[in-house]
Design an enzyme around this catalytic site. Structure first.
Site, PDB file in Angstrom:
ATOM      1  CG  HIS A 173      42.592 -25.372  21.324  1.00  0.00           C
ATOM      2  ND1 HIS A 173      43.243 -24.841  20.048  1.00  0.00           N
ATOM      3  CD2 HIS A 173      43.437 -26.221  21.670  1.00  0.00           C
ATOM      4  CE1 HIS A 173      44.602 -25.582  20.052  1.00  0.00           C
ATOM      5  NE2 HIS A 173      44.669 -26.364  21.084  1.00  0.00           N
TER       6      HIS A 173
ATOM      7  CE  LYS B 136      55.239 -27.387  22.117  1.00  0.00           C
ATOM      8  NZ  LYS B 136      53.712 -27.333  21.711  1.00  0.00           N
TER       9      LYS B 136
ATOM     10  NE  ARG C 144      44.858 -33.629  19.440  1.00  0.00           N
ATOM     11  CZ  ARG C 144      46.130 -33.087  19.138  1.00  0.00           C
ATOM     12  NH1 ARG C 144      45.730 -32.261  18.262  1.00  0.00           N
ATOM     13  NH2 ARG C 144      47.054 -33.382  19.740  1.00  0.00           N
TER      14      ARG C 144
ATOM     15  CB  SER D  18      48.013 -25.839  17.060  1.00  0.00           C
ATOM     16  OG  SER D  18      47.061 -25.424  17.814  1.00  0.00           O
TER      17      SER D  18
HETATM   18  O1  PNS Z   1      49.633 -27.157  23.953  1.00  0.00           O
HETATM   19  P1  PNS Z   1      51.047 -27.720  24.399  1.00  0.00           P
HETATM   20  O2  PNS Z   1      52.034 -27.159  23.566  1.00  0.00           O
HETATM   21  O3  PNS Z   1      50.854 -29.141  24.487  1.00  0.00           O
HETATM   22  O4  PNS Z   1      50.972 -27.007  26.093  1.00  0.00           O
HETATM   23  C1  PNS Z   1      52.024 -27.473  26.870  1.00  0.00           C
HETATM   24  C2  PNS Z   1      52.096 -26.629  28.000  1.00  0.00           C
HETATM   25  C3  PNS Z   1      52.622 -25.250  27.687  1.00  0.00           C
HETATM   26  C4  PNS Z   1      51.007 -26.741  28.796  1.00  0.00           C
HETATM   27  C5  PNS Z   1      53.328 -26.909  28.820  1.00  0.00           C
HETATM   28  O5  PNS Z   1      54.748 -27.250  27.854  1.00  0.00           O
HETATM   29  C6  PNS Z   1      53.567 -26.182  29.992  1.00  0.00           C
HETATM   30  O6  PNS Z   1      52.976 -26.286  30.937  1.00  0.00           O
HETATM   31  N1  PNS Z   1      54.720 -25.509  30.067  1.00  0.00           N
HETATM   32  C7  PNS Z   1      55.169 -24.809  31.170  1.00  0.00           C
HETATM   33  C8  PNS Z   1      56.254 -25.159  31.806  1.00  0.00           C
HETATM   34  C9  PNS Z   1      56.004 -26.103  32.963  1.00  0.00           C
HETATM   35  O7  PNS Z   1      55.138 -25.930  33.969  1.00  0.00           O
HETATM   36  N2  PNS Z   1      56.691 -27.427  32.865  1.00  0.00           N
HETATM   37  C10 PNS Z   1      56.382 -28.355  33.728  1.00  0.00           C
HETATM   38  C11 PNS Z   1      55.205 -29.354  33.466  1.00  0.00           C
HETATM   39  S1  PNS Z   1      55.643 -30.348  32.031  1.00  0.00           S
END
Ligand code: PNS
Length: 167
Positions: free
Chosen positions: A23, A47, A97, A135
Site C-alpha cells: 500500500h 467481510k 499486484r 493484507s
Molecule cells: O481492499 P479491498 O477490500 O479490496 O477494498 C474494496 C473496497 C472497500 C474498495 C470496496 O469493497 C468498496 O468500495 N466498498 C464500498 C461499497 C461500494 O461502493 N461498492 C460498490 C463498488 S463494488
C-alpha cells in the site's frame, strides 16, 4: 452536465487490514501524479470482523504516512462513489499486484463508473518486491507468529506484535 470533480485529488480506498508495504508503495507512486490523496478505510464491507478496527487501521496509516505531504486518512461507510462526491475527489486509486486482481478490479471500476461517470479509476502497479504482499498474507503470517518486518511498516509491525502479546 458533468459533475465538478478535482482530478488532482485521488481517493485511495480499501480495507487496509492492515496497511502494508504494498500500500505504501502505491501511495508513493501516486504522490508523483496527484496533489492530494485521501486514504479511506471502508467500514462494514460485509467481510468478517477484521484484525484491527477501522479507527485503528486509520491511526496506523497516519503513523506510516506522517512524513508524506498531501496525504490524509479517513473512514467511509456506504457507497464509495458517495464518499467521493462528498469529498469532491476526481480519481479512485487502486493498486494492482498480479493478473488475477484484474477481474475483481474491472468489475468494481465499471460499477463505480455507472454510479459516477465523472470519477476515473486509475490503477498503479506495485514494485516486483511488493507484488506478493497482501493484507491476507500478513494476517496469516501474524497468526502463526512469523516475522513481518519485510511486509509492513514499523508502526504496523509494532501494533501486530502488541496484539500478539495481548492474545
Ligand atoms: O481492499 P479491498 O477490500 O479490496 O477494498 C474494496 C473496497 C472497500 C474498495 C470496496 O469493497 C468498496 O468500495 N466498498 C464500498 C461499497 C461500494 O461502493 N461498492 C460498490 C463498488 S463494488
Amino acid at each position: 452536465m458533468p459533475e465538478s470533480v478535482d482530478t488532482r485529488f485521488a481517493l485511495y480506498p480499501g480495507s487496509f487490514d492492515p496497511f502494508t508495504y504494498g500500500h505504501l508503495d502505491i501511495l508513493e507512486r501516486a504522490l508523483r501524479l496527484f496533489e492530494r490523496i485521501e486514504v479511506t478505510v471502508a467500514v462494514n464491507t460485509g467481510k468478517e470482523a477484521g484484525l484491527f478496527a477501522p479507527e485503528e487501521r486509520c491511526e496506523l496509516i497516519r503513523r506510516c504516512t506522517h512524513h508524506m505531504d498531501g496525504v490524509s486518512t479517513t473512514t467511509f461507510e456506504g457507497l464509495l462513489v458517495d464518499h467521493a462526491r462528498d469529498q469532491g475527489a476526481g480519481v479512485l486509486l487502486r493498486g494492482l499486484r498480479q493478473v488475477k486482481d484484474f477481474d475483481y478490479e474491472f468489475r468494481m471500476a465499471f460499477a463505480n463508473r455507472k454510479l459516477h461517470p465523472d470519477l476515473e479509476t486509475v490503477f498503479l502497479m506495485t514494485s516486483e518486491q511488493n507484488a506478493f504482499v497482501s493484507s491476507t498474507i500478513v494476517r496469516d503470517v501474524h497468526r502463526w507468529g512469523g516475522d513481518l518486518s519485510k511486509f509492513v511498516p514499523t508502526p504496523v509491525a509494532e501494533a501486530l506484535e502488541a496484539k500478539r502479546e495481548q492474545s
